[in-house]
Design a protein around this motif. Structure first.
Motif, short mmCIF file in Angstrom:
data_model
loop_
_atom_site.label_atom_id
_atom_site.label_comp_id
_atom_site.label_asym_id
_atom_site.label_seq_id
_atom_site.Cartn_x
_atom_site.Cartn_y
_atom_site.Cartn_z
N PHE A 1 0.64 -1.64 -0.08
CA PHE A 1 -0.05 0.18 -0.24
C PHE A 1 0.76 1.08 0.16
N TYR A 2 2.33 1.49 0.12
CA TYR A 2 3.19 2.26 0.17
C TYR A 2 3.91 1.59 -1.55
N PRO A 3 3.72 1.61 -2.78
CA PRO A 3 4.63 1.63 -3.43
C PRO A 3 5.78 2.64 -3.76
N GLU A 4 6.47 1.82 -4.04
CA GLU A 4 7.68 2.66 -3.91
C GLU A 4 7.82 3.29 -5.54
N ASP B 1 -10.44 20.63 -3.69
CA ASP B 1 -10.62 21.39 -5.18
C ASP B 1 -9.11 21.18 -4.99
N ALA B 2 -8.33 20.94 -4.75
CA ALA B 2 -6.54 20.58 -5.55
C ALA B 2 -7.19 18.94 -5.71
N LEU B 3 -7.63 18.94 -4.85
CA LEU B 3 -7.88 16.87 -5.08
C LEU B 3 -8.80 16.53 -6.59
N GLU B 4 -9.78 16.82 -6.47
CA GLU B 4 -10.51 17.35 -7.96
C GLU B 4 -9.53 17.76 -9.07
N ALA B 5 -8.89 18.90 -8.72
CA ALA B 5 -8.64 19.57 -9.85
C ALA B 5 -7.04 18.24 -10.49
N ARG B 6 -6.39 18.18 -9.40
CA ARG B 6 -5.50 17.75 -9.71
C ARG B 6 -4.79 15.84 -9.41
N TRP B 7 -5.72 15.18 -8.63
CA TRP B 7 -5.92 14.67 -8.01
C TRP B 7 -6.31 12.40 -8.65
N MET B 8 -7.16 13.35 -9.65
CA MET B 8 -7.96 11.89 -9.62
C MET B 8 -7.56 10.76 -10.38
N SER B 9 -6.62 10.83 -11.31
CA SER B 9 -5.82 10.16 -11.98
C SER B 9 -5.79 9.01 -10.93
N HIS B 10 -4.91 9.50 -10.29
CA HIS B 10 -3.93 8.83 -8.85
C HIS B 10 -4.51 7.83 -8.98
N LEU B 11 -6.52 8.49 -8.00
CA LEU B 11 -6.77 7.94 -7.53
C LEU B 11 -8.07 6.92 -8.01
N ALA B 12 -7.18 6.96 -9.23
CA ALA B 12 -8.45 6.24 -10.34
C ALA B 12 -7.42 4.40 -10.29
N GLY B 13 -6.17 4.60 -10.15
CA GLY B 13 -5.00 3.42 -10.11
C GLY B 13 -5.01 2.88 -8.81
N PRO B 14 -4.85 1.64 -8.89
CA PRO B 14 -4.57 0.46 -7.14
C PRO B 14 -4.86 1.40 -6.23
N VAL B 15 -5.39 0.55 -5.06
CA VAL B 15 -6.27 1.30 -4.21
C VAL B 15 -4.38 1.76 -3.48
N ASP B 16 -4.21 2.54 -2.59
CA ASP B 16 -2.88 2.86 -1.70
C ASP B 16 -3.29 3.47 -0.02
N ALA B 17 -1.76 3.39 0.57
CA ALA B 17 -2.22 4.23 1.61
C ALA B 17 -2.97 5.52 1.50
N GLY B 18 -2.27 7.09 0.96
CA GLY B 18 -3.45 7.41 0.08
C GLY B 18 -4.69 7.61 0.23
N GLN B 19 -5.36 6.63 -0.56
CA GLN B 19 -6.47 6.44 -0.70
C GLN B 19 -7.12 5.98 1.20
N ARG C 1 5.39 4.82 -6.68
CA ARG C 1 4.33 6.51 -6.54
C ARG C 1 4.30 6.55 -5.01
N ILE C 2 5.26 5.94 -4.25
CA ILE C 2 5.60 6.48 -2.30
C ILE C 2 5.25 8.39 -2.64
N TRP C 3 5.95 8.76 -3.13
CA TRP C 3 5.60 10.31 -3.18
C TRP C 3 4.53 10.86 -3.25
N GLU C 4 3.84 10.89 -4.32
CA GLU C 4 2.45 11.06 -4.65
C GLU C 4 1.31 10.38 -2.92
N VAL C 5 1.96 9.10 -2.84
CA VAL C 5 1.22 7.89 -2.11
C VAL C 5 1.01 9.40 -0.60
N LEU C 6 2.45 9.61 0.03
CA LEU C 6 2.98 9.99 1.01
C LEU C 6 2.18 11.57 0.92
N THR C 7 2.03 12.09 -0.34
CA THR C 7 1.71 13.47 0.07
C THR C 7 -0.04 13.21 0.34
#
Length: 201
Positions: free
Chosen positions: A82-85, A137-155, A87-93
């Protein structure tokens, strides 16, 4: 392992969801109790000087606290990824963004719950909500492609944060202006781990 928990803490829920998702839930004793920032549980502060919940007592006797630390530990212990290396910085952010939303949303609750009415500040409460609103607002504008990916700790953290907004700040209508995020959360909230840990009050 033992997990000190309090319902409906969204930070506890993050860890509970992670325990279910990693398959470690059956190896953990869940210990519920009362805890207040104004009057922390002495048993808890003996394990965790900050008195923070959740706190995870490991089998070797060491105690971990802060939900991000515990989630990272559980993921490493289970090798769940759930903390894939990659994408680690995206997941942690994303996890930090979700936790920041929770910090602000919880601070709004504490302002009304623990401060005398004459000392409460509406401006301060609104400033906390602005943090949440900017994050949405930031999630809606910039994070939807990440949220469409595999489930991770950030999600997982984000799902618990949005669930807390529904629980304590429903009147704020966080879904307004965030249709894609709202759709993502509707799907994520259907996961068995989220259903099992849904707050009851």
């Amino acid at each position: 392992m033992k997990l000190y928990k309090l319902s409906p803490s969204p930070y506890v829920r993050k860890v509970h969801v992670m325990l279910i998702e990693t398959g470690l839930i059956d190896g953990v004793e869940l210990i519920s109790g009362a805890n207040s920032p104004m009057d922390p549980d002495p048993e808890l502060t003996a394990l965790n000087p900050l008195g923070k919940i959740p706190a995870l007592v490991r089998d070797d006797g060491g105690t971990l606290y802060d939900s991000r630390v515990i989630c990272r530990y559980l993921d490493a212990k289970a090798g769940a990824g759930f903390y894939p290396e990659s994408r680690i910085w995206e997941v942690l952010t994303l996890e930090a963004t979700a936790d920041g939303m929770l910090d602000a949303a919880l601070a709004m609750v504490y302002e009304g719950r623990f401060r005398e009415p004459e000392k409460q500040s509406e401006d301060w409460v609104e400033a906390q909500w602005l943090k949440v609103a900017r994050a949405l607002d930031a999630l809606e504008a910039r994070w939807m492609s990440h949220l469409a990916g595999p489930v991770d700790a950030g999600q997982i953290a984000l799902g618990c944060a949005l669930g807390y907004l529904d629980l304590r700040h429903e009147a704020r209508g966080w879904r307004n202006g965030h249709p894609e995020l709202s759709d993502w959360y509707a799907r994520f909230a259907d996961r068995a781990s989220m259903q099992e840990t849904a707050p009851q009050g």
